[in-house]
Scaffold this motif. Structure first.
Motif, PDB file in Angstrom:
ATOM      1  N   THR A   1       0.866  -1.226   0.010  1.00 15.47           N
ATOM      2  CA  THR A   1      -0.010  -0.091  -0.023  1.00 15.47           C
ATOM      3  C   THR A   1       0.890   1.153  -0.027  1.00 15.47           C
ATOM      4  O   THR A   1       1.982   1.182   0.571  1.00 15.47           O
ATOM      5  N   THR A   2       0.456   2.373  -0.687  1.00 16.49           N
ATOM      6  CA  THR A   2       1.031   3.469  -0.634  1.00 16.49           C
ATOM      7  C   THR A   2       0.305   4.474   0.243  1.00 16.49           C
ATOM      8  O   THR A   2      -1.040   4.822   0.276  1.00 16.49           O
ATOM      9  N   TYR A   3       1.148   5.142   1.290  1.00 14.84           N
ATOM     10  CA  TYR A   3       0.537   6.192   2.040  1.00 14.84           C
ATOM     11  C   TYR A   3       1.142   7.537   2.152  1.00 14.84           C
ATOM     12  O   TYR A   3       2.375   7.605   1.411  1.00 14.84           O
ATOM     13  N   TYR A   4       0.718   8.398   2.665  1.00 19.27           N
ATOM     14  CA  TYR A   4       1.021   9.953   2.538  1.00 19.27           C
ATOM     15  C   TYR A   4       1.238  10.580   4.065  1.00 19.27           C
ATOM     16  O   TYR A   4       0.440  10.288   4.684  1.00 19.27           O
ATOM     17  N   VAL A   5       2.320  11.315   4.190  1.00 16.78           N
ATOM     18  CA  VAL A   5       2.464  12.090   5.421  1.00 16.78           C
ATOM     19  C   VAL A   5       2.532  13.622   4.902  1.00 16.78           C
ATOM     20  O   VAL A   5       3.212  13.772   4.029  1.00 16.78           O
ATOM     21  N   SER A   6       2.008  14.451   5.824  1.00 10.27           N
ATOM     22  CA  SER A   6       2.104  15.842   5.442  1.00 10.27           C
ATOM     23  C   SER A   6       2.166  16.744   6.948  1.00 10.27           C
ATOM     24  O   SER A   6       1.293  15.917   7.635  1.00 10.27           O
ATOM     25  N   PRO A   7       2.983  17.761   7.046  1.00 13.37           N
ATOM     26  CA  PRO A   7       2.794  18.524   8.302  1.00 13.37           C
ATOM     27  C   PRO A   7       1.330  18.949   8.510  1.00 13.37           C
ATOM     28  O   PRO A   7       0.730  19.099   9.686  1.00 13.37           O
ATOM     29  N   SER A   8       0.459  19.183   7.634  1.00 10.15           N
ATOM     30  CA  SER A   8      -0.831  19.525   7.693  1.00 10.15           C
ATOM     31  C   SER A   8      -1.948  18.298   8.103  1.00 10.15           C
ATOM     32  O   SER A   8      -3.091  18.518   8.051  1.00 10.15           O
ATOM     33  N   GLY A   9      -1.457  17.003   7.875  1.00 11.24           N
ATOM     34  CA  GLY A   9      -2.217  15.935   8.042  1.00 11.24           C
ATOM     35  C   GLY A   9      -2.686  15.830   9.586  1.00 11.24           C
ATOM     36  O   GLY A   9      -2.506  16.580  10.364  1.00 11.24           O
ATOM     37  N   ASP A  10      -3.324  14.488   9.872  1.00 16.92           N
ATOM     38  CA  ASP A  10      -3.842  14.004  11.066  1.00 16.92           C
ATOM     39  C   ASP A  10      -3.566  12.659  10.872  1.00 16.92           C
ATOM     40  O   ASP A  10      -4.116  11.667  10.027  1.00 16.92           O
ATOM     41  N   ASP A  11      -3.011  12.205  12.259  1.00 18.91           N
ATOM     42  CA  ASP A  11      -3.057  10.648  12.457  1.00 18.91           C
ATOM     43  C   ASP A  11      -4.048   9.716  12.468  1.00 18.91           C
ATOM     44  O   ASP A  11      -3.990   8.622  12.291  1.00 18.91           O
TER      45      ASP A  11
ATOM     46  N   ILE B   1      -3.255  10.406   0.003  1.00 16.85           N
ATOM     47  CA  ILE B   1      -2.962  11.781  -0.537  1.00 16.85           C
ATOM     48  C   ILE B   1      -3.782  12.833  -0.252  1.00 16.85           C
ATOM     49  O   ILE B   1      -3.216  13.959  -0.008  1.00 16.85           O
ATOM     50  N   ASP B   2      -4.934  12.684  -0.196  1.00 15.18           N
ATOM     51  CA  ASP B   2      -6.090  13.580   0.197  1.00 15.18           C
ATOM     52  C   ASP B   2      -6.211  13.710   1.737  1.00 15.18           C
ATOM     53  O   ASP B   2      -6.546  14.814   2.057  1.00 15.18           O
ATOM     54  N   GLN B   3      -5.944  12.827   2.604  1.00 14.55           N
ATOM     55  CA  GLN B   3      -6.132  12.874   3.868  1.00 14.55           C
ATOM     56  C   GLN B   3      -4.721  12.133   4.446  1.00 14.55           C
ATOM     57  O   GLN B   3      -4.973  11.120   4.971  1.00 14.55           O
ATOM     58  N   PRO B   4      -3.825  12.771   4.326  1.00 16.45           N
ATOM     59  CA  PRO B   4      -2.393  12.264   4.870  1.00 16.45           C
ATOM     60  C   PRO B   4      -2.366  12.314   6.325  1.00 16.45           C
ATOM     61  O   PRO B   4      -3.011  12.789   7.150  1.00 16.45           O
ATOM     62  N   TRP B   5      -1.302  11.219   6.919  1.00 15.39           N
ATOM     63  CA  TRP B   5      -1.096  11.209   8.151  1.00 15.39           C
ATOM     64  C   TRP B   5      -0.088  12.494   8.567  1.00 15.39           C
ATOM     65  O   TRP B   5       0.299  13.198   7.647  1.00 15.39           O
ATOM     66  N   GLN B   6      -0.060  12.747   9.642  1.00 16.06           N
ATOM     67  CA  GLN B   6       0.830  14.032  10.234  1.00 16.06           C
ATOM     68  C   GLN B   6       2.103  13.609  10.644  1.00 16.06           C
ATOM     69  O   GLN B   6       3.042  14.289  10.337  1.00 16.06           O
ATOM     70  N   THR B   7       2.347  12.615  11.078  1.00 13.69           N
ATOM     71  CA  THR B   7       3.865  12.211  11.747  1.00 13.69           C
ATOM     72  C   THR B   7       4.141  10.998  10.720  1.00 13.69           C
ATOM     73  O   THR B   7       3.655  10.014  10.431  1.00 13.69           O
ATOM     74  N   ILE B   8       5.502  10.976  10.621  1.00 18.14           N
ATOM     75  CA  ILE B   8       6.154   9.948   9.998  1.00 18.14           C
ATOM     76  C   ILE B   8       6.482   8.621  11.129  1.00 18.14           C
ATOM     77  O   ILE B   8       6.233   7.639  10.517  1.00 18.14           O
ATOM     78  N   GLN B   9       6.403   8.971  12.419  1.00 21.33           N
ATOM     79  CA  GLN B   9       6.076   7.906  13.207  1.00 21.33           C
ATOM     80  C   GLN B   9       5.073   7.079  13.169  1.00 21.33           C
ATOM     81  O   GLN B   9       4.936   5.859  13.448  1.00 21.33           O
ATOM     82  N   HIS B  10       3.956   7.655  12.802  1.00 20.65           N
ATOM     83  CA  HIS B  10       2.392   7.002  12.804  1.00 20.65           C
ATOM     84  C   HIS B  10       2.855   6.078  11.653  1.00 20.65           C
ATOM     85  O   HIS B  10       2.124   5.048  11.518  1.00 20.65           O
ATOM     86  N   ALA B  11       3.270   6.538  10.509  1.00 17.92           N
ATOM     87  CA  ALA B  11       3.728   5.779   9.321  1.00 17.92           C
ATOM     88  C   ALA B  11       4.523   4.326   9.742  1.00 17.92           C
ATOM     89  O   ALA B  11       4.576   3.363   9.337  1.00 17.92           O
TER      90      ALA B  11
END
Length: 158
Positions: free
Chosen positions: A52-62, A68-78
């Motif tokens: 699976t491909t996931y996305y992280v962005s500083p404006s996301g939420d874990d 891509i439209d609803q990314p996680w906020q932290t790399i640790q969550h990934a």
């Protein structure tokens, strides 16, 4: 001459009007078998593909799904979520966090990949993080870090 003629393994009765029907039934049965085997093969192959491909962005939420439209906020969550074969694309920004890999990839399913989103430059900065001040710990196997910059070595991307 005999009324029945054998050609190969099939026996044809030249006087029987049902030969065409029988041949169509054999052909249809063969096509049905091929179709069923194809469906079973595809079901088995797609059942094995789990990357699976996931996305992280500083404006996301874990609590988001990591799309891509609803990314996680932290790399640790990934790091907590990814399994063998998965990839996470990290969007531009500075991530003030400690990241520790939690799962290993493997040669069969593939590596776990942490990569910069194409054309962007995320920075992992462990500054101010209380549990560790080193940014990223990779202590699992088959992990790839691609085009990420660690603040302690800003000129050397991973």
């Amino acid at each position: 001459m005999d009324e029945d003629t054998t050609i190969g393994y099939r026996r044809y009765d030249w006087n029987n009007e049902n030969n065409e029907k029988k041949e169509k039934m054999r052909t249809n049965r063969g096509l049905i078998i091929v179709a069923v085997l194809t469906v079973l093969l595809l079901a088995g192959v797609t059942g094995m593909v789990t990357a699976t491909t996931y996305y992280v962005s500083p404006s996301g939420d874990d609590s988001d799904p990591g799309t891509i439209d609803q990314p996680w906020q932290t790399i640790q969550h990934a790091a907590d979520t990814l399994t063998a074969g998965d990839t996470v694309y990290i969007r531009s920004g500075t991530y003030n966090e400690h990241v520790r890999t939690m799962q290993s990839g493997n040669p069969t399913d593939g590596s776990i990949v942490f990569a910069a989103y194409p054309g962007e430059t995320p920075v992992i900065d462990g500054t101010g993080v209380t549990e560790a001040n080193n940014g990223v710990i990779v202590d699992q196997s088959y992990i790839k870090l691609l085009s990420l910059i660690h603040i302690s070595e800003p000129t050397r991307p991973y």
